[in-house]
Design an enzyme around this catalytic site. Structure first.
Site, mmCIF file in Angstrom:
data_model
loop_
_atom_site.group_PDB
_atom_site.id
_atom_site.type_symbol
_atom_site.label_atom_id
_atom_site.label_comp_id
_atom_site.label_asym_id
_atom_site.label_seq_id
_atom_site.Cartn_x
_atom_site.Cartn_y
_atom_site.Cartn_z
ATOM 1 N N ASP A 32 0.819 -1.215 0.000
ATOM 2 C CA ASP A 32 0.000 0.000 0.000
ATOM 3 C C ASP A 32 0.849 1.260 0.000
ATOM 4 O O ASP A 32 0.502 2.262 -0.625
ATOM 5 C CB ASP A 32 -0.908 0.021 1.241
ATOM 6 C CG ASP A 32 -1.955 -1.068 1.163
ATOM 7 O OD1 ASP A 32 -2.038 -1.712 0.095
ATOM 8 O OD2 ASP A 32 -2.667 -1.271 2.162
ATOM 9 N N GLU A 34 3.692 1.849 -1.295
ATOM 10 C CA GLU A 34 4.213 2.141 -2.626
ATOM 11 C C GLU A 34 3.085 2.690 -3.503
ATOM 12 O O GLU A 34 3.278 3.643 -4.259
ATOM 13 C CB GLU A 34 4.797 0.845 -3.214
ATOM 14 C CG GLU A 34 5.365 0.963 -4.606
ATOM 15 C CD GLU A 34 6.754 1.596 -4.639
ATOM 16 O OE1 GLU A 34 7.265 1.967 -3.571
ATOM 17 O OE2 GLU A 34 7.295 1.733 -5.749
ATOM 18 N N ASP A 36 0.434 4.331 -2.476
ATOM 19 C CA ASP A 36 0.166 5.703 -2.032
ATOM 20 C C ASP A 36 1.204 6.665 -2.589
ATOM 21 O O ASP A 36 0.881 7.771 -3.012
ATOM 22 C CB ASP A 36 0.183 5.786 -0.496
ATOM 23 C CG ASP A 36 -1.047 5.121 0.113
ATOM 24 O OD1 ASP A 36 -1.998 4.850 -0.635
ATOM 25 O OD2 ASP A 36 -1.029 4.864 1.330
ATOM 26 N N SER A 81 -14.375 8.539 -0.677
ATOM 27 C CA SER A 81 -13.122 8.039 -0.142
ATOM 28 C C SER A 81 -12.673 9.017 0.955
ATOM 29 O O SER A 81 -13.402 9.955 1.277
ATOM 30 C CB SER A 81 -12.149 7.997 -1.302
ATOM 31 O OG SER A 81 -10.903 7.622 -0.841
ATOM 32 N N LYS A 115 -9.478 3.182 11.531
ATOM 33 C CA LYS A 115 -9.610 3.009 10.079
ATOM 34 C C LYS A 115 -9.477 1.517 9.806
ATOM 35 O O LYS A 115 -8.393 0.963 9.787
ATOM 36 C CB LYS A 115 -8.568 3.804 9.310
ATOM 37 C CG LYS A 115 -8.774 3.637 7.815
ATOM 38 C CD LYS A 115 -8.186 4.746 7.010
ATOM 39 C CE LYS A 115 -8.590 4.721 5.550
ATOM 40 N NZ LYS A 115 -8.637 3.446 4.896
ATOM 41 N N GLU A 173 -17.714 -1.392 7.371
ATOM 42 C CA GLU A 173 -16.638 -2.192 6.802
ATOM 43 C C GLU A 173 -16.857 -3.660 7.144
ATOM 44 O O GLU A 173 -17.106 -4.001 8.302
ATOM 45 C CB GLU A 173 -15.313 -1.698 7.420
ATOM 46 C CG GLU A 173 -14.100 -2.047 6.643
ATOM 47 C CD GLU A 173 -13.730 -0.963 5.604
ATOM 48 O OE1 GLU A 173 -14.560 -0.060 5.348
ATOM 49 O OE2 GLU A 173 -12.626 -1.051 5.055
ATOM 50 N N CYS A 408 24.536 -29.538 5.776
ATOM 51 C CA CYS A 408 24.577 -28.479 6.779
ATOM 52 C C CYS A 408 25.633 -27.440 6.382
ATOM 53 O O CYS A 408 26.784 -27.802 6.128
ATOM 54 C CB CYS A 408 24.905 -29.062 8.144
ATOM 55 S SG CYS A 408 25.207 -27.778 9.378
ATOM 56 N N CYS A 411 28.639 -27.705 9.140
ATOM 57 C CA CYS A 411 29.502 -28.874 9.362
ATOM 58 C C CYS A 411 29.426 -29.891 8.231
ATOM 59 O O CYS A 411 30.059 -30.947 8.307
ATOM 60 C CB CYS A 411 29.164 -29.544 10.685
ATOM 61 S SG CYS A 411 27.577 -30.379 10.652
#
Ligand code: IVH
Length: 683
Positions: A32, A34, A36, A81, A115, A173, A408, A411
């Site tokens: 979000d 980005e 905005d 909005s 919100k 909502e 691993c 080791c």
């Protein structure tokens, strides 16, 4: 000019694509924050070149386009909005604008709300009956999702009470709680289906089902926060009054809404909600500030997309984009290998993130992650940062796929996957230096033997230089060996030896916990200590006797048995307790010596700083009195112990009506049961 054209086109294309993925596919790829930022960039560019605004620019509409599968409906009043405020300065400027526009000198009465991060809907009640539910769509036209909404139990099909308006449209909502979301995703995973990215998308996807029976199975809920059109009937003259009226009619409204007078109260509300947001159990992304008087709201009116009388003051984003440098594989104390993403540092909600966990091999498969990928990282609450998803479209050409190692990394021993588990383990046991280091770190840690000054870096050096192989070796270290080490010196070396000496005097439960036996946490260690009373008794117990201990199941018993039977471990235990080293503890309680457990079954949560003892000490003493101590407060908590500067748990306890006790009350409890309380005291 050509450049501006190009920039505008690119921003619009990115935003359109993001909106399509978000609204239509329910599969967002951009965080979000980005989105905005791109939107603000586009708005600014269009403001500077207003003649280049096109009617189809993403700045010119409110939300996503209505989808075709559902009937479209016209909203009687548009669903607007909200203007976004990102900083305190934005917020104060918004409040100042209200005062100026209303020519009002006195602080204004406002309403603060959460919100909610879900799907906005408009519900239409005629003569008290729910006749239509619609999504916001583009704000003017939405989709009728009545059948699906009728399955949500939080939404009344009929309003209660009298003096109901002939027509009442309310807005609110629909969202999913975090618990519901987690459960839904777990089920999806079990069935081998795709997981939802977040609760909001899960809610949106659930409402878009063509079969309401599917929606009915989804854990959706609803909160009401506003009014649409009303016909025939009287409503209160303030927003706050309306919320109270909605509640009386049986519509759920948030308990977190507050009336706020003036800027200071708004900032304080924002702070308060920021602190408590992760305890709510559902996602919010800021607060909403609304002018309370409906008359003043009307006076202020609206602009194209958003009203002038309300705004959303958003929290710093929890998700950001960054680049994955590489993935390292860390070997833990029990040999479990955890992939860790090494990231290009990025600030998320004010904290720099450089690493994020990738959990396990399954997660690497899920993400299909490549070196140099652009990833979305998320930091929510106090949890470790996560890599949420990968933006595959931004992958550099020829990027190398990240693969889980087949040996691993520390080791080179083989790896084993535990049956039914996602975890993969190194089979190297004690020959694996990574496991050795991790178990020594655990042994020395605060809740275990609490060896002050024996930190991670020192342990790394001690193992790398082969000065220490086992926990017993720690107690054989000499000044001569320590002084030459990096960041040491005589004084620190002397202090460390003194700390080692001090740590030898411990408690039985701490000692058991310090051994780092898989699944044996502090609580289990305490039960084992209480039950067996001595190490010798524990060592001679068989599986059956181990399972007889409270809260010890087959899994724990197997690990214990395996650990205690292992000759190498037996040798280290004997060395630790030998006169040469001399680790010791006061005689622990034997179960039948415990007269009673005065706080048995009582669930405690602690918050804030205590004066006369540390939280850890308070916890140990409570456990010794038979109480249960938990980190998270819930309805089943019996007592909240509150110290100085308590966290958000205090407010939550007040809301849930959980009794609150202070430090003095706690001390009184301990004093009235000194025997049990002190036997387990460790320092
Ligand atoms: S009021 C005219 N109140 O935010 C005012 N909206 O960005 C319009 N939202 O579409 C909405 N919590 O989905 C309002 N307490 C709240 C809200 C809220 C979440 C959402 C809603 C709206 C979006 C606007």
């Amino acid at each position: 000019m050509k450049d501006v054209f190009h920039q505008l086109a690119q921003l619009r294309q990115q935003l359109q694509q993001a909106a399509y993925e978000y609204f239509v596919l329910d599969a967002p790829t951009l965080p979000d924050a980005e989105y905005d930022r791109l939107m603000v960039a586009l708005q600014q560019l269009e403001q500077a070149h207003p003649h280049l605004i096109t009617p189809d620019s993403p700045t010119q509409r409110v939300g996503g386009a209505a989808q075709s599968a559902f009937a479209t409906i016209q909203h009687t009043l548009p669903m607007l909005s909200l203007e976004n405020l990102f900083t305190e300065t934005d917020c104060l400027a918004f409040l100042q604008r209200l005062q100026t526009a209303l020519q009002c000198e006195q602080p204004l009465m406002l309403c603060g709300e959460l919100k909610l991060d879900g799907v906005a809907v408009s519900l239409r009640y005629e003569a008290g009956l729910l006749v239509q539910a619609a999504t916001r769509g583009d704000g003017v036209t939405g989709e009728a999702i009545t059948h699906n909404v009728r399955t949500i139990r939080a939404i009344p099909l009929r309003l209660q009470g009298d003096s109901l308006p002939e027509v009442l449209e309310v807005r609110g909502e629909i969202f999913m709680t975090e618990a519901g979301f987690a459960q839904l995703n777990a089920q999806a995973e079990q069935r081998g289906e795709k997981r939802f990215a977040n609760p909001r998308n899960a809610a949106a996807g659930s409402l878009r089902q063509l079969d309401p029976a599917i929606t009915a199975r989804r854990p959706l809920t609803f909160l009401c926060y506003g009014l649409g059109s009303v016909q025939g009937g009287q409503l209160p003259t303030s927003h706050w009054g309306c919320l109270q009226q909605f509640k009386q009619w049986g519509l759920p409204v948030s308990d977190w809404s507050q009336r706020l007078c003036g800027a200071e109260a708004v900032l304080h509300y924002y702070q308060q909600i920021s602190q408590q947001r992760f305890d709510l159990g559902f996602a919010i992304d800021g607060i909403v500030i609304k002018v309370d008087e409906l008359g003043l709201q009307q006076q202020l009116g609206a602009r194209a997309r958003a009203p002038r009388w309300a705004a959303a003051y958003k929290f710093a984003a929890q998700e950001e984009l960054t680049l994955l440098r590489e993935v390292t594989f860390q070997v833990g104390r029990t040999g479990v290998i955890t992939p860790v993403a090494q990231l290009e540092p990025v600030a998320v909600a004010g904290v720099w993130i450089r690493h994020a966990t990738l959990h396990n091999a399954d997660e690497i498969n899920r993400l299909q992650i490549h070196q140099g990928d652009t990833v979305i990282v998320r930091r929510a609450g106090e949890v470790i940062p996560q890599v949420v998803s990968v933006i595959a479209e931004r992958r550099p050409a020829g990027a190398r796929a990240i693969r889980y190692p087949d040996h691993c990394p520390a080791c080179h021993s083989g790896l084993e996957r535990l049956p039914g588990k996602a975890a993969i383990r190194c089979c190297g046991g004690l020959i694996c230096p990574a496991q050795r280091k991790e178990s020594l770190k655990h042994f020395a840690s605060r809740r275990a033997l609490d060896i002050e000054g024996l930190g991670e870096q020192l342990i790394e050096q001690l193992v790398d230089q082969q000065l220490v192989q086992t926990a017993a070796d720690l107690f054989r270290l000499s000044l001569e060996q320590l002084i030459p080490l990096a960041r040491m010196g005589r004084r620190s070396a002397e202090k460390l030896l003194a700390a080692l000496e001090k740590a030898k005097q411990t408690t039985f439960p701490r000692f058991l916990f310090a051994l780092g036996i898989p699944l044996v946490g502090e609580r289990t260690a305490l039960h084992l200590a209480n039950h067996f009373g001595s190490l010798a008794a524990l060592q001679s117990a068989d599986l059956q006797q181990l399972i007889a201990v409270p809260e010890v199941g087959e899994g724990v018993a197997n690990h214990l048995d395996h650990f205690l039977q292992e000759p190498h471990n037996q040798k280290v235990l004997a060395e630790l307790l030998s006169p040469e080293i001399g680790v010791r503890w006061p005689d622990p309680l034997v179960e039948d010596q415990i007269v009673d457990h005065p706080l048995k079954g009582q669930r405690f949560v602690l918050t804030g700083t205590l004066h006369s003892l540390t939280r850890q000490q308070a916890k140990e003493r409570l456990l010794a009195l038979g109480a249960e101590v938990s980190e998270t407060l819930s309805r089943s908590t019996h007592w909240l112990v509150v110290g100085q500067q308590p966290g958000s748990k205090l407010a939550k306890a007040q809301r849930l009506n959980i009794p609150i006790v202070d430090e003095q009350a706690l001390l009184n409890w301990f004093n009235s049961h000194p025997s049990e309380g002190n036997k387990h005291e460790s320092r």
